[in-house]
Design an enzyme around this catalytic site. Sequence first.
Site, PDB file in Angstrom:
ATOM      1  N   GLU A 121      26.184  23.569  12.640  1.00  0.00           N
ATOM      2  CA  GLU A 121      25.805  23.171  11.285  1.00  0.00           C
ATOM      3  C   GLU A 121      24.291  23.263  11.139  1.00  0.00           C
ATOM      4  O   GLU A 121      23.563  22.313  11.520  1.00  0.00           O
ATOM      5  CB  GLU A 121      26.245  21.726  11.011  1.00  0.00           C
ATOM      6  CG  GLU A 121      27.742  21.521  11.054  1.00  0.00           C
ATOM      7  CD  GLU A 121      28.168  20.336  10.200  1.00  0.00           C
ATOM      8  OE1 GLU A 121      29.001  20.538   9.321  1.00  0.00           O
ATOM      9  OE2 GLU A 121      27.653  19.229  10.399  1.00  0.00           O
ATOM     10  N   GLY A 154      24.850  20.022   2.659  1.00  0.00           N
ATOM     11  CA  GLY A 154      24.731  19.365   1.363  1.00  0.00           C
ATOM     12  C   GLY A 154      23.693  19.990   0.451  1.00  0.00           C
ATOM     13  O   GLY A 154      23.285  19.382  -0.535  1.00  0.00           O
ATOM     14  N   SER A 157      27.570  23.310   3.515  1.00  0.00           N
ATOM     15  CA  SER A 157      27.839  23.799   2.154  1.00  0.00           C
ATOM     16  C   SER A 157      28.990  24.804   2.091  1.00  0.00           C
ATOM     17  O   SER A 157      28.904  25.797   1.353  1.00  0.00           O
ATOM     18  CB  SER A 157      26.573  24.382   1.533  1.00  0.00           C
ATOM     19  OG  SER A 157      25.583  23.385   1.413  1.00  0.00           O
ATOM     20  N   GLU A 197      23.479  13.812  10.433  1.00  0.00           N
ATOM     21  CA  GLU A 197      23.119  12.594   9.689  1.00  0.00           C
ATOM     22  C   GLU A 197      23.026  11.401  10.633  1.00  0.00           C
ATOM     23  O   GLU A 197      22.233  10.486  10.414  1.00  0.00           O
ATOM     24  CB  GLU A 197      24.138  12.338   8.566  1.00  0.00           C
ATOM     25  CG  GLU A 197      23.946  13.350   7.445  1.00  0.00           C
ATOM     26  CD  GLU A 197      25.204  13.663   6.655  1.00  0.00           C
ATOM     27  OE1 GLU A 197      26.204  12.944   6.773  1.00  0.00           O
ATOM     28  OE2 GLU A 197      25.176  14.671   5.916  1.00  0.00           O
ATOM     29  N   HIS A 223      26.798  14.190  14.594  1.00  0.00           N
ATOM     30  CA  HIS A 223      26.510  14.806  13.292  1.00  0.00           C
ATOM     31  C   HIS A 223      25.022  14.647  12.977  1.00  0.00           C
ATOM     32  O   HIS A 223      24.407  13.625  13.333  1.00  0.00           O
ATOM     33  CB  HIS A 223      27.364  14.144  12.205  1.00  0.00           C
ATOM     34  CG  HIS A 223      27.287  14.876  10.904  1.00  0.00           C
ATOM     35  ND1 HIS A 223      26.232  14.712  10.044  1.00  0.00           N
ATOM     36  CD2 HIS A 223      28.088  15.814  10.361  1.00  0.00           C
ATOM     37  CE1 HIS A 223      26.407  15.512   8.989  1.00  0.00           C
ATOM     38  NE2 HIS A 223      27.529  16.192   9.166  1.00  0.00           N
ATOM     39  N   GLY A 256      32.079  19.135   4.207  1.00  0.00           N
ATOM     40  CA  GLY A 256      31.663  17.846   3.665  1.00  0.00           C
ATOM     41  C   GLY A 256      32.024  17.746   2.196  1.00  0.00           C
ATOM     42  O   GLY A 256      33.168  17.449   1.837  1.00  0.00           O
ATOM     43  N   ASN A 258      35.116  16.263   6.571  1.00  0.00           N
ATOM     44  CA  ASN A 258      34.233  15.154   6.930  1.00  0.00           C
ATOM     45  C   ASN A 258      33.898  14.414   5.639  1.00  0.00           C
ATOM     46  O   ASN A 258      33.047  14.850   4.872  1.00  0.00           O
ATOM     47  CB  ASN A 258      32.964  15.709   7.600  1.00  0.00           C
ATOM     48  CG  ASN A 258      31.952  14.618   7.888  1.00  0.00           C
ATOM     49  OD1 ASN A 258      32.266  13.435   7.814  1.00  0.00           O
ATOM     50  ND2 ASN A 258      30.732  15.013   8.209  1.00  0.00           N
ATOM     51  N   TRP A 259      34.592  13.311   5.428  1.00  0.00           N
ATOM     52  CA  TRP A 259      34.405  12.571   4.162  1.00  0.00           C
ATOM     53  C   TRP A 259      33.121  11.749   4.156  1.00  0.00           C
ATOM     54  O   TRP A 259      32.761  11.171   3.135  1.00  0.00           O
ATOM     55  CB  TRP A 259      35.605  11.665   3.901  1.00  0.00           C
ATOM     56  CG  TRP A 259      36.818  12.413   3.421  1.00  0.00           C
ATOM     57  CD1 TRP A 259      36.904  13.755   3.136  1.00  0.00           C
ATOM     58  CD2 TRP A 259      38.126  11.863   3.151  1.00  0.00           C
ATOM     59  NE1 TRP A 259      38.175  14.070   2.712  1.00  0.00           N
ATOM     60  CE2 TRP A 259      38.948  12.935   2.717  1.00  0.00           C
ATOM     61  CE3 TRP A 259      38.679  10.597   3.251  1.00  0.00           C
ATOM     62  CZ2 TRP A 259      40.293  12.757   2.368  1.00  0.00           C
ATOM     63  CZ3 TRP A 259      40.012  10.417   2.904  1.00  0.00           C
ATOM     64  CH2 TRP A 259      40.810  11.484   2.458  1.00  0.00           C
ATOM     65  N   LYS A 260      32.464  11.628   5.295  1.00  0.00           N
ATOM     66  CA  LYS A 260      31.237  10.825   5.391  1.00  0.00           C
ATOM     67  C   LYS A 260      31.486   9.417   4.825  1.00  0.00           C
ATOM     68  O   LYS A 260      32.597   8.914   4.959  1.00  0.00           O
ATOM     69  CB  LYS A 260      30.074  11.542   4.690  1.00  0.00           C
ATOM     70  CG  LYS A 260      29.947  12.996   5.152  1.00  0.00           C
ATOM     71  CD  LYS A 260      28.713  13.681   4.666  1.00  0.00           C
ATOM     72  CE  LYS A 260      28.698  15.119   5.192  1.00  0.00           C
ATOM     73  NZ  LYS A 260      27.490  15.831   4.839  1.00  0.00           N
TER      74      LYS A 260
HETATM   75  P1  PGA Z   1      28.511  19.808   3.397  1.00  0.00           P
HETATM   76  O1  PGA Z   1      28.560  18.894   4.691  1.00  0.00           O
HETATM   77  O2  PGA Z   1      29.765  20.668   3.405  1.00  0.00           O
HETATM   78  O3  PGA Z   1      28.512  18.836   2.227  1.00  0.00           O
HETATM   79  O4  PGA Z   1      27.283  20.625   3.472  1.00  0.00           O
HETATM   80  C1  PGA Z   1      28.984  19.407   5.937  1.00  0.00           C
HETATM   81  C2  PGA Z   1      28.805  18.378   6.997  1.00  0.00           C
HETATM   82  O5  PGA Z   1      27.835  17.607   6.924  1.00  0.00           O
HETATM   83  O6  PGA Z   1      29.599  18.286   7.956  1.00  0.00           O
END
Ligand code: PGA
Length: 255
Positions: free
Chosen positions: A168, A174, A214, A98, A96, A235, A9-11
Amino acid sequence: MRNKLIVANWKMNFTVSEALKFIAGLPREAKMELEDAEVVICPPFTALYALDEAIEGIPFQLGAQNMHWEESGPFTGEISPLFLKEMNIKYVILGHSERRQHFQETDSTINKKLALALQQKLIPIVCIGETVSDHKEGQTFEVLEGQIKKILDGQLKADLGSLVWAYEPIWAIGTGKNASPEQSQEVAQWMRKLIAKILDAPTAESMRILYGGSVSEEKARGFLKQPDIDGLLVGGASLDPKKFADIIMSAAPAQ
Ligand code: PGA
């Protein structure tokens, strides 16, 4: 048997040229066919077209990070699943945390998106997870149960076997903090039992459950060893070709 799934997931990261540079910079072994495992890259929408060409000959699939719940209409700035279908996109991330936090997505909008994704034969990767306060107050299972029930409400059971869940914990995204592999296994096993009760056991058995939050190259194998964890949603570590290659290789059978 459920294939393992490693999802990047490159966001909101990488321009088109940066995305192409990433693929070119991935070590060769990470771009080979893996037995019983699949790799999915979810870049920003703007890089999907270029990546579709760039991954020719590489056994990766592409996924989008979001979609709208209608096929077309006056929704300025939104992306229809029909646009994704025409571009060879196989997967779509839905809900997600976010998007829930910054763009007011709720279980009810995610429910509508899921129905349309399934109807369009896109494979949905549906994200659920508890906040840090839910976690501290021991509310994890209650919160997840509410999310799962609302998201599944009214869906056609026959279509649901392809659904991928991403568990998640929000406190792990993150932050460098993980749920432990054992904690994530406990949640995934519990989710499968709950879904078997809501739907039926064969559908629950065929759904894949990913862990996300993470994930690092050092920890990936520990999660993938768990019987109910079928893959990872990655991520930060998916933005580094070397780290992501190590995560992909952790889905290969141990030598
Ligand atoms: P992260 O993100 O690996 O940077 O914690 C995971 C995600 O948000 O899908």
